[in-house]
Design a protein around this motif. Structure first.
Motif, short mmCIF file in Angstrom:
data_model
loop_
_atom_site.label_atom_id
_atom_site.label_comp_id
_atom_site.label_asym_id
_atom_site.label_seq_id
_atom_site.Cartn_x
_atom_site.Cartn_y
_atom_site.Cartn_z
N ASP A 128 8.29 28.87 36.67
CA ASP A 128 8.84 28.31 35.56
C ASP A 128 8.49 27.18 34.93
O ASP A 128 7.52 27.04 33.99
CB ASP A 128 10.64 28.03 35.87
N GLU A 176 15.76 31.38 39.05
CA GLU A 176 14.78 31.40 37.95
C GLU A 176 14.38 32.72 37.66
O GLU A 176 14.06 33.23 36.58
CB GLU A 176 13.83 30.14 37.75
N HIS A 239 21.46 27.63 31.55
CA HIS A 239 21.03 26.10 31.30
C HIS A 239 22.17 25.53 30.64
O HIS A 239 22.10 24.15 30.79
CB HIS A 239 19.91 25.91 30.86
N HIS A 255 18.83 22.12 40.25
CA HIS A 255 18.61 22.79 39.13
C HIS A 255 18.99 24.35 39.29
O HIS A 255 19.61 24.71 38.49
CB HIS A 255 17.34 22.50 38.52
N VAL A 259 21.80 26.47 37.62
CA VAL A 259 21.49 27.62 36.64
C VAL A 259 22.29 29.16 37.05
O VAL A 259 22.58 29.83 36.27
CB VAL A 259 19.77 27.76 36.52
MG MG Z 1 15.18 25.79 34.42
#
Ligand code: MG
Ligand code: NAD
Length: 355
Positions: A128, A176, A239, A255, A259
């Motif tokens: 990502d 992700e 997000h 993170h 997510v």
């Molecule tokens: Mg991200």
């Protein structure tokens, strides 16, 4: 070696290759480290684990959201200045998304922009953050508020780095991957469901296949909409709530984990508002359940949390914008969502996953 090309239509000069393989970056790094026209920003843990890759004067970054700020950018700029870095020089970012985002931003403003090469070392940065040219830092408690669009000259993805990546970081990156599958690729969704054992074991060929697919998907989106005027907004799936979870948990929740929770909670919200069907919500729950994600989130500071959603830079004056999965493999953008309706959704115990 696998290769993905990111073709930016407006300029061949700014187009670039993503190279993916196992155990090849060592030579490249050792080769350039003595070369005074290259400058390295390296994650502290990576530097310790792969010490022999690095020789000479490098900038070591202790990656944490609390260091992802303008002060660190300032230190990197000074490091470059002290090394008498010139316009044609290259800055290498070796580390996860934090190193890539901070060093990328520094590269974009030092002498109005110098060459930049990404060497991602976490799954999240491989699939990502190293691709697509978003760079930036947090300002106070607002994530990624300051930054630039600045494409790298090259992305070197060496899966050797994944052999030392802690389990929770791997899981963060995998969220992700699941995001891409939900938005763009039903086959990838099915592949992840049927190959869980090999994925979590990080079987080399399976991981390379997944990384390549994610890079292809991201490249396609970036080629179409580099500066997020349209289709790139889809990549924000999970997000909007996810960033609020990161901020409210004081970044204790990573993170990708935020997510994953964000994807689920946004879907639950959208389902309750009649924006998506129950089958989609079920498909989302299913894949996260298979990979053992905890989808609940207990908000700590309700006001901070709601403000974080409201001040999200994806929000418009006309309301909140949410990227959603309309069906596995396709995404939609819903704009003009009233913050009050989100507030109501999170009031009471609604953020707990219904049993
Ligand atoms: Mg991200
Ligand atoms: P990170 O950079 O903090 O790295 C996670 C941890 O893994 C760190 O402790 C690091 O020291 C360690 N580490 C890195 N490589 C390792 C390795 N090979 N072996 C052992 N340990 C290793 O986190 P991340 O998840 O890579 O990135 C998260 C950041 O990326 C967030 O700030 C997020 O906002 C940003 N992001 C940016 C984009 C973008 O498009 N620019 C996209 C997604 C996320």
């Amino acid at each position: 070696m696998e290769k993905v090309h990111v073709n930016l239509n407006y300029s061949k000069y700014f187009s670039y290759d993503i190279l993916i393989d196992h155990n090849f970056v060592d030579n490249e790094l050792r080769g350039i480290a003595n070369y005074n026209r290259a400058h390295l920003v390296v994650d502290k843990n990576v530097c310790e684990l792969y010490n022999s890759f690095f020789v000479g004067d490098i900038f070591i970054l202790n990656s944490s959201e609390h260091n992802k700020n303008l002060n660190t950018v300032y230190e990197i700029l000074n490091f470059m200045k002290n090394r008498k870095a010139l316009r044609n020089d290259t800055l290498f970012a070796v580390g996860g998304g934090i190193v890539g985002d901070v060093a990328g931003f520094a590269a974009s403003i030092y002498m109005r922009g110098i060459n930049f090469i990404q060497v991602p070392t976490t799954l999240l940065s491989m699939v990502d953050s190293s691709v697509g040219g978003k760079t930036g830092v947090n300002l106070g408690d607002v994530k990624n508020l300051v930054g630039s669009f600045y494409q790298p000259k090259k992305v070197l993805i060496d899966t050797l780095f994944l052999t030392t990546l802690p389990e929770d970081e791997f899981k963060s990156g995998l969220a992700e991957v699941i995001k891409y599958a939900l938005l763009f690729d039903k086959d990838l969704y099915e592949f992840l469901i049927s190959n869980k054992t090999d994925v979590v074991k990080r079987r080399e060929d399976v991981i390379i296949k997944i990384i390549k697919r994610c890079c292809e998907l991201k490249a396609k989106v970036v080629e179409e909409d580099e500066t997020e005027q349209g289709i790139r907004k889809l990549l924000n799936l999970g997000h909007t709530f996810g960033h609020a979870i990161e901020v409210d948990s004081d970044h204790e929740i990573k993170h990708g984990i935020a997510v994953a929770k964000g994807i689920y909670l946004e879907a639950l919200f959208a389902y309750e508002k009649g924006m998506i069907g129950k089958n989609v919500l079920d498909d989302i729950e299913k894949i996260f359940e298979i990979y053992d994600y905890d989808l609940n989130y207990q908000v700590r500071d309700f006001t901070l949390f709601i403000n974080a959603i409201g001040s999200d830079k994806k929000a418009m004056s006309s309301g909140i914008v949410l990227a959603l999965t309309s069906d596995v493999g396709s995404g939609i953008i819903k704009s003009g969502i009233d913050l009050d309706s989100i507030k109501k959704f999170f009031e009471g115990a609604r953020w707990m996953r219904p049993q």
